[in-house]
Design an enzyme around this catalytic site. Structure first.
Site, short mmCIF file in Angstrom:
data_model
loop_
_atom_site.label_atom_id
_atom_site.label_comp_id
_atom_site.label_asym_id
_atom_site.label_seq_id
_atom_site.Cartn_x
_atom_site.Cartn_y
_atom_site.Cartn_z
N HIS A 1 -1.75 1.32 7.65
CA HIS A 1 -2.13 1.15 6.03
C HIS A 1 -1.98 2.90 5.55
O HIS A 1 -2.08 3.69 6.27
CB HIS A 1 -3.57 0.99 5.98
CG HIS A 1 -4.03 0.59 4.35
ND1 HIS A 1 -3.27 -0.39 3.75
CD2 HIS A 1 -4.98 1.20 3.84
CE1 HIS A 1 -4.02 -0.57 2.62
NE2 HIS A 1 -4.86 0.45 2.58
N ASN B 1 -8.35 4.64 -0.68
CA ASN B 1 -7.70 3.29 0.04
C ASN B 1 -7.22 2.54 -1.38
O ASN B 1 -7.86 2.38 -2.20
CB ASN B 1 -8.74 2.41 0.56
CG ASN B 1 -8.17 1.25 1.10
OD1 ASN B 1 -6.94 0.89 1.08
ND2 ASN B 1 -8.98 0.64 1.93
N CYS C 1 0.91 -0.99 -0.01
CA CYS C 1 -0.13 -0.25 0.07
C CYS C 1 0.84 1.01 0.13
O CYS C 1 0.59 2.45 -0.65
CB CYS C 1 -1.03 -0.14 1.20
SG CYS C 1 0.04 -0.10 2.87
#
Length: 668
Positions: A249, A273, A93
């Site tokens: 994250h 995201n 990520c």
């Protein structure tokens, strides 16, 4: 000991593993073969042990896009977007959030993706560019992707398995770092720097400035990369929390706005995201009560209820749920009170620096870099940024092999130009800052230093380390008017007798006779305009001005076109300063007076209805106009009025073909 570097040259491109893309592609085309990359084979070694533990190895296959796509494969389909990306099994990520941010700057993204396709000269080979320690590195790959069955192991294409640029770029980055496992849990600033060559400003959200919203909004609008991260939760692995956020994250920051809500105003920030789904479930999230209670055009401009991983949240919730924010740009952004994002910086760059493996402790002080601080300033005025070559590091190595200190050099030692003697480093000498350990591959440290000569001393723990050092020195704003919120300097008043506006313009020309929109933005913001965040010229505004003033229709301004723009900027400044209600603020209700006071709009007709529409178009939600917005409005008004008069035969109407109409409205 180094005291300075030469002017920054155009960085050459290095071929990773000495692979020449054109040579390899042409050879495959001549032989009628698809490229097979032996340097990054379709084997378990390219995946890496960290991602293979417990996985179904016998079922792992490598397939080309045409064997996976539901239709003809495409490199890019209808433009590259963050919504093309969907994270797979690797915990990358940190890379994908940085990549998602880069998609908001198409010009920079194109430099990395280049023009590639599955149709023209397709040979199963692709190439991408990444920035490594002061130089661009071109990485060549074949297009075989790891799958289990027909399920992608890593990044998924979003559009019917047809758009493959994210999958191929992820593979190229994995090859650069050694394997897909090297993408599993990384450091967000590393990806930001590797994609741009910029410098990262880290903002601790627990002690961030009160004007964070404006800082973020300005950074996004000016093409900087902005991303953030959530802290660890209860486990070592990322997990979805009750509020919809994912712990440990990385997210892309895609916007920040102020919106009217109930009887007040709410500051909100938009995030994306990399999973491509799983969104915030709190205030201002998709389907929230706050959006149900918000109406009007502002809602339709900002809000879409889609399960695409993008969502809004309040700035207050953002502060509470995220640990840090990263802004990556070509020059630093300081968070000192009253500092604007167009601060001027000078960069010293030391490339290909190597500390040999036999230096450690006190003997490690033979890598020294001198710099001077000329004038006293408020806030941080020196940024030291180290970038370590990945090949110098071992996975999860600790302690990190590089450390540095900054010392002030006394006058009696300034005669030493090549090397400070051991006597300088006596046990009684205090560093301007204690020992800093370079704890990541990209490490940035800010300093507030008084005028004088300083030395950066780097050392290693008995290991050979190759790195790039950049020292950014803030330059004083000698022409700033402290009593004004902004100051567009009229060139005629600030030039010496022997200097002309054209010679000032020369400093911003890119080895030619004209400038593009990004250079125009730099010229306006860094040289002529100083003001609060949000009142600077965005790239979009400069592209709009460029199209309006670009008589040759080549996407650039030459000397004559720039001189014409300059005269209008100076006139706009005079009008703005004369009519503004308070420093740096113009009310939309003042537009009639502005138009009547603008000489180059003489003869332009404007109805109240049209003026009301222009107020909606160029003012903010509270009815205020910034100076850049006013410039765009006035120049567009002049240009479109002249276009009508030039095209009309009777002064009342015009006749245009569809293509003439489209050209007029789409590029102006």
């Amino acid at each position: 000991m180094a005291h300075d570097t030469e002017a920054l040259e155009e960085t050459s491109v290095v071929k990773f593993k000495n692979q020449d893309f054109r040579f390899l592609r042409d050879r495959c085309l001549s032989r009628g073969q698809l490229f097979i990359d032996d340097t990054f084979p379709a084997e378990a070694s390219s995946i890496g042990q960290k991602l293979l533990m417990g996985k179904r190895l016998p079922k792992l296959e490598w397939k080309r896009p045409q064997d996976l796509s539901f239709g003809p494969p495409h490199f890019i389909l209808e433009g590259a977007s963050r919504f093309d990306i969907q994270q797979g099994r690797a915990g990358d990520c940190w890379f994908l959030a940085a990549l998602g941010s880069l998609t908001q700057n198409p010009q920079c993204l194109q430099k990395i993706l280049m023009n590639q396709s599955f149709s023209y000269q397709y040979a199963g080979i692709f190439h991408f560019r990444f920035w490594q320690c002061g130089q661009w590195v071109e990485v060549v790959i074949d297009d075989r992707l790891p799958v289990v069955g027909n399920n992608f192991c890593f990044v998924h294409p979003r559009r019917g398995n047809q758009e493959f640029w994210p999958c191929l770029m992820e593979k190229a980055y994995a090859k650069l770092l050694g394997s897909y496992s090297q993408l599993h849990y990384g450091y967000l600033p590393d990806a930001l720097v590797d994609l741009t060559g910029g410098v990262v400003t880290r903002i601790n959200l627990h002690s961030s400035p009160s004007d964070l919203l404006m800082v973020v909004k300005t950074a996004v609008q000016t093409g900087s990369m902005v991303a953030c991260a959530t802290p660890k939760w209860l486990t070592e692995e990322s997990e979805v929390m009750e509020n919809g956020l994912v712990s440990q994250h990385a997210y892309t920051v895609t916007g920040a706005e102020k919106i009217q809500y109930r009887r007040g105003w709410e500051e909100i920030i938009r995030l994306w995201n990399p999973w491509g789904n799983t969104e915030w479930r709190g205030r201002w999230g998709d389907g929230s009560q706050e959006w149900w209670e918000t109406h009007g055009s502002r809602k339709s401009q900002l809000y879409e209820n889609k399960d695409d991983g993008e969502f809004w949240m309040s700035c207050r919730d953002f502060h509470e749920n995220f640990s840090c924010l990263y802004i990556c740009s070509q020059f630093p952004i300081t968070m000192d009170p009253g500092v604007t994002p167009n601060e001027s910086w000078r960069q010293m760059r030391f490339k290909n620096q190597v500390i040999s493996g036999n230096t450690a402790g006190g003997d490690g002080r033979d890598i020294q870099y001198l710099f001077d601080v000329q004038e006293p300033m408020d806030g941080n005025n020196v940024i030291v940024a180290f970038t370590v070559m990945p090949q110098s590091l071992k996975t999860e190595e600790w302690p990190f092999p590089l450390q540095f200190q900054v010392f002030k050099v006394d006058s009696q030692f300034q005669k030493f130009q090549k090397r400070l003697p051991p006597a300088f480093f006596s046990q009684f000498r205090d560093a301007a800052q204690g020992i800093d350990y370079v704890t990541k591959r990209n490490f940035t440290k800010s300093f507030h230093l008084s005028p004088g000569t300083y030395v950066v001393v780097a050392s290693a723990h008995g290991k050979e380390v190759e790195f790039l050092l950049r020292i950014f020195l803030k330059m004083p704003h000698k022409d700033r008017n402290p009593n004004s919120s902004f100051n567009l300097k009229a060139l005629k008043g600030s030039l010496s007798e022997n200097e002309s506006p054209k010679s000032s313009f020369h400093r911003y020309m890119d080895q030619g006779l004209d400038i593009d929109a990004s250079q125009l933005q730099s010229l306006l913001n860094q040289e002529y305009l100083t003001g609060p965040p949000g009142d600077t010229f965005s790239l979009d505004q400069c592209q709009s001005i460029m199209a309006l003033m670009d008589l040759k229709v080549n996407g650039r301004l030459d000397r004559e076109e720039f001189a014409r723009l300059q005269s209008r900027l100076i006139h706009c400044q005079h009008v703005f300063q004369h009519i503004q209600r308070s420093q740096g603020v113009l009310r939309s209700s003042d537009l009639w007076e502005v138009i009547e006071s603008t000489d180059f709009l003489s003869g332009v007709l404007l109805s109240k209805e049209l003026l009301s529409l222009m107020t909606l178009r160029y003012s903010d939600s509270s009815g205020r106009l910034s100076f850049p917005s006013l410039v765009c409005f006035l120049i567009r008004l002049e240009t479109m009025s002249k276009a009508f008069r030039n095209l009309s035969k009777d002064g009342k109407s015009i006749y245009l073909t569809e293509m003439e109409w489209m050209k007029l409205v789409m590029y102006s």
